[in-house]
Scaffold this motif. Structure first.
Motif, PDB file in Angstrom:
ATOM      1  N   ARG A 150       0.880  -1.171   0.000  1.00 61.15           N
ATOM      2  CA  ARG A 150       0.000   0.000   0.000  1.00 61.15           C
ATOM      3  C   ARG A 150       0.914   1.216   0.000  1.00 61.15           C
ATOM      4  N   GLU A 151       0.671   2.149  -0.927  1.00 61.66           N
ATOM      5  CA  GLU A 151       1.591   3.273  -1.068  1.00 61.66           C
ATOM      6  C   GLU A 151       0.879   4.511  -1.564  1.00 61.66           C
ATOM      7  N   GLY A 152       1.545   5.645  -1.360  1.00 59.25           N
ATOM      8  CA  GLY A 152       0.995   6.886  -1.864  1.00 59.25           C
ATOM      9  C   GLY A 152       1.800   8.096  -1.453  1.00 59.25           C
ATOM     10  N   GLN A 153       1.417   9.209  -2.036  1.00 61.68           N
ATOM     11  CA  GLN A 153       2.014  10.505  -1.739  1.00 61.68           C
ATOM     12  C   GLN A 153       1.258  11.085  -0.553  1.00 61.68           C
ATOM     13  N   VAL A 154       1.974  11.558   0.443  1.00 62.82           N
ATOM     14  CA  VAL A 154       1.321  12.203   1.580  1.00 62.82           C
ATOM     15  C   VAL A 154       1.159  13.686   1.283  1.00 62.82           C
ATOM     16  N   CYS A 155       2.242  14.327   0.877  1.00 55.51           N
ATOM     17  CA  CYS A 155       2.168  15.746   0.550  1.00 55.51           C
ATOM     18  C   CYS A 155       3.257  16.117  -0.445  1.00 55.51           C
ATOM     19  N   ALA A 156       2.987  17.129  -1.229  1.00 61.19           N
ATOM     20  CA  ALA A 156       3.959  17.723  -2.144  1.00 61.19           C
ATOM     21  C   ALA A 156       3.328  19.002  -2.692  1.00 61.19           C
ATOM     22  N   PRO A 157       3.746  20.153  -2.299  1.00 66.96           N
ATOM     23  CA  PRO A 157       4.751  20.434  -1.275  1.00 66.96           C
ATOM     24  C   PRO A 157       4.182  20.224   0.122  1.00 66.96           C
ATOM     25  N   CYS A 158       5.067  20.136   1.071  1.00 67.72           N
ATOM     26  CA  CYS A 158       4.677  19.897   2.455  1.00 67.72           C
ATOM     27  C   CYS A 158       4.982  21.139   3.303  1.00 67.72           C
ATOM     28  N   GLU A 159       4.948  20.964   4.610  1.00 68.82           N
ATOM     29  CA  GLU A 159       5.245  22.075   5.518  1.00 68.82           C
ATOM     30  C   GLU A 159       6.723  22.432   5.484  1.00 68.82           C
ATOM     31  N   ASP A 160       7.004  23.671   5.818  1.00 70.96           N
ATOM     32  CA  ASP A 160       8.371  24.178   5.953  1.00 70.96           C
ATOM     33  C   ASP A 160       9.188  23.846   4.711  1.00 70.96           C
ATOM     34  N   ASP A 161      10.366  23.272   4.904  1.00 74.74           N
ATOM     35  CA  ASP A 161      11.260  22.997   3.783  1.00 74.74           C
ATOM     36  C   ASP A 161      11.063  21.608   3.182  1.00 74.74           C
ATOM     37  N   LEU A 162      10.135  20.836   3.706  1.00 77.11           N
ATOM     38  CA  LEU A 162       9.911  19.485   3.186  1.00 77.11           C
ATOM     39  C   LEU A 162       9.245  19.580   1.821  1.00 77.11           C
ATOM     40  N   ASP A 163       9.921  19.032   0.797  1.00 75.88           N
ATOM     41  CA  ASP A 163       9.408  19.108  -0.573  1.00 75.88           C
ATOM     42  C   ASP A 163       8.299  18.100  -0.832  1.00 75.88           C
ATOM     43  N   TRP A 164       8.483  16.871  -0.360  1.00 76.59           N
ATOM     44  CA  TRP A 164       7.481  15.823  -0.551  1.00 76.59           C
ATOM     45  C   TRP A 164       7.690  14.732   0.482  1.00 76.59           C
ATOM     46  N   LEU A 165       6.628  13.948   0.690  1.00 80.17           N
ATOM     47  CA  LEU A 165       6.663  12.819   1.615  1.00 80.17           C
ATOM     48  C   LEU A 165       5.828  11.696   1.027  1.00 80.17           C
ATOM     49  N   LYS A 166       6.419  10.506   0.970  1.00 77.10           N
ATOM     50  CA  LYS A 166       5.733   9.318   0.455  1.00 77.10           C
ATOM     51  C   LYS A 166       5.713   8.252   1.537  1.00 77.10           C
ATOM     52  N   ILE A 167       4.704   7.384   1.456  1.00 79.68           N
ATOM     53  CA  ILE A 167       4.573   6.284   2.408  1.00 79.68           C
ATOM     54  C   ILE A 167       4.359   4.983   1.642  1.00 79.68           C
ATOM     55  N   ALA A 168       4.878   3.913   2.192  1.00 79.36           N
ATOM     56  CA  ALA A 168       4.634   2.559   1.685  1.00 79.36           C
ATOM     57  C   ALA A 168       4.446   1.667   2.902  1.00 79.36           C
ATOM     58  N   VAL A 169       3.541   0.708   2.796  1.00 78.35           N
ATOM     59  CA  VAL A 169       3.256  -0.205   3.909  1.00 78.35           C
ATOM     60  C   VAL A 169       3.280  -1.630   3.375  1.00 78.35           C
ATOM     61  N   THR A 170       4.073  -2.478   4.041  1.00 73.61           N
ATOM     62  CA  THR A 170       4.147  -3.893   3.668  1.00 73.61           C
ATOM     63  C   THR A 170       3.833  -4.742   4.890  1.00 73.61           C
ATOM     64  N   LYS A 171       3.308  -5.934   4.655  1.00 74.97           N
ATOM     65  CA  LYS A 171       3.056  -6.883   5.746  1.00 74.97           C
ATOM     66  C   LYS A 171       4.374  -7.514   6.176  1.00 74.97           C
ATOM     67  N   VAL A 172       4.577  -7.616   7.483  1.00 75.32           N
ATOM     68  CA  VAL A 172       5.728  -8.338   8.014  1.00 75.32           C
ATOM     69  C   VAL A 172       5.300  -9.766   8.316  1.00 75.32           C
ATOM     70  N   ASP A 173       4.144  -9.899   8.980  1.00 73.89           N
ATOM     71  CA  ASP A 173       3.568 -11.205   9.295  1.00 73.89           C
ATOM     72  C   ASP A 173       2.060 -11.008   9.458  1.00 73.89           C
ATOM     73  N   ALA A 174       1.373 -11.966  10.023  1.00 78.13           N
ATOM     74  CA  ALA A 174      -0.089 -11.904  10.137  1.00 78.13           C
ATOM     75  C   ALA A 174      -0.568 -10.766  11.044  1.00 78.13           C
ATOM     76  N   HIS A 175       0.315 -10.250  11.898  1.00 74.68           N
ATOM     77  CA  HIS A 175      -0.118  -9.256  12.883  1.00 74.68           C
ATOM     78  C   HIS A 175       0.581  -7.909  12.786  1.00 74.68           C
ATOM     79  N   THR A 176       1.664  -7.814  12.011  1.00 71.04           N
ATOM     80  CA  THR A 176       2.418  -6.564  11.948  1.00 71.04           C
ATOM     81  C   THR A 176       2.705  -6.139  10.518  1.00 71.04           C
ATOM     82  N   SER A 177       2.927  -4.834  10.366  1.00 68.35           N
ATOM     83  CA  SER A 177       3.258  -4.249   9.072  1.00 68.35           C
ATOM     84  C   SER A 177       4.428  -3.276   9.246  1.00 68.35           C
TER      85      SER A 177
END
Length: 161
Positions: free
Chosen positions: A126-153
Motif C-alpha cells: 500500500r503506497e501513496g504521496q502524503v504531501c507535495a509540497p509539504c510544511e516548511d522545507d519538506l518538498d514531498w513525503l511518500k509512504i509505503a506499507v508492507t506486511k511483516v507477518d499476520a499481525h504486523t506491518s
C-alpha cells in the motif's frame, strides 16, 4: 596546468563540515549519509509522530547538493496502520500495488542502507504521496506499507527536504 586551473582544483579539494574529503570520495559523489541522524531527528524533519507502539524504528538522512533525502521505517501492529496513515492526511487514499516494480524508483535513498528490503521491490504494497509540497522545507513525503507477518506491518516513509 594554468594558474586558474590550479586555483580551482585547490579550492575544490578541501573538506566541508561533516563531509568526506574530496580525495576519499568516488568520482561524481555529491552526497553523504549523515552520521548524526536519529529516528527523532528524521521524524521531526518529516513532521511525523512515530507511534509509541512502533518497534524496529530506523532512519537515515542523506545530505545532498540541492535536496536532502530522508528515510524512516518502523513496524506497527497492522490494526494501527490505518490510524497512523490517517494522521498524515494523505492527499489521496493509499493504492495497493500487487506486483514488485522492476527496479527501485528512489535509488538515491535506498532502504537497504537501513538493512531493510526495498518497498519498491515488494509485492502487495500500500503506497501513496502524503504531501507535495509539504510544511516548511519538506518538498514531498511518500509512504509505503508492507506486511511483516499476520499481525504486523512495516511502514516506510521517504521524503526530500
Amino acid at each position: 596546468m594554468t594558474a586558474l586551473t590550479a586555483l580551482l582544483v585547490a579550492g575544490c579539494s578541501g573538506t566541508a563540515e561533516n563531509r568526506t574529503p574530496a580525495a576519499d570520495r568516488s568520482p561524481g559523489q555529491v552526497s553523504h549519509w549523515m552520521d548524526t541522524a536519529t529516528v527523532a531527528s528524521v521524524a521531526e524533519t518529516l513532521h511525523v509522530q512515530v507511534p509509541a507502539t512502533a518497534t524496529e524504528a530506523k532512519a537515515a538522512h542523506l545530505a545532498g547538493l540541492q535536496d536532502d533525502g530522508l528515510i524512516m521505517a518502523f513496524v506497527l501492529p497492522t490494526a494501527e496502520v490505518d490510524d497512523f496513515v490517517a494522521q498524515l492526511k494523505p492527499e489521496e487514499p493509499l493504492s495497493l500495488r500487487e506486483q514488485p516494480l522492476a527496479r527501485n524508483t528512489n535509488p538515491s535513498t535506498p532502504f537497504s542502507h537501513l538493512g531493510l528490503p526495498e518497498p519498491d521491490l515488494s509485492a502487495k504494497v500500500r503506497e501513496g504521496q502524503v504531501c507535495a509540497p509539504c510544511e516548511d522545507d519538506l518538498d514531498w513525503l511518500k509512504i509505503a506499507v508492507t506486511k511483516v507477518d499476520a499481525h504486523t506491518s512495516r511502514v516506510y516513509l521517504s521524503g526530500a527536504d
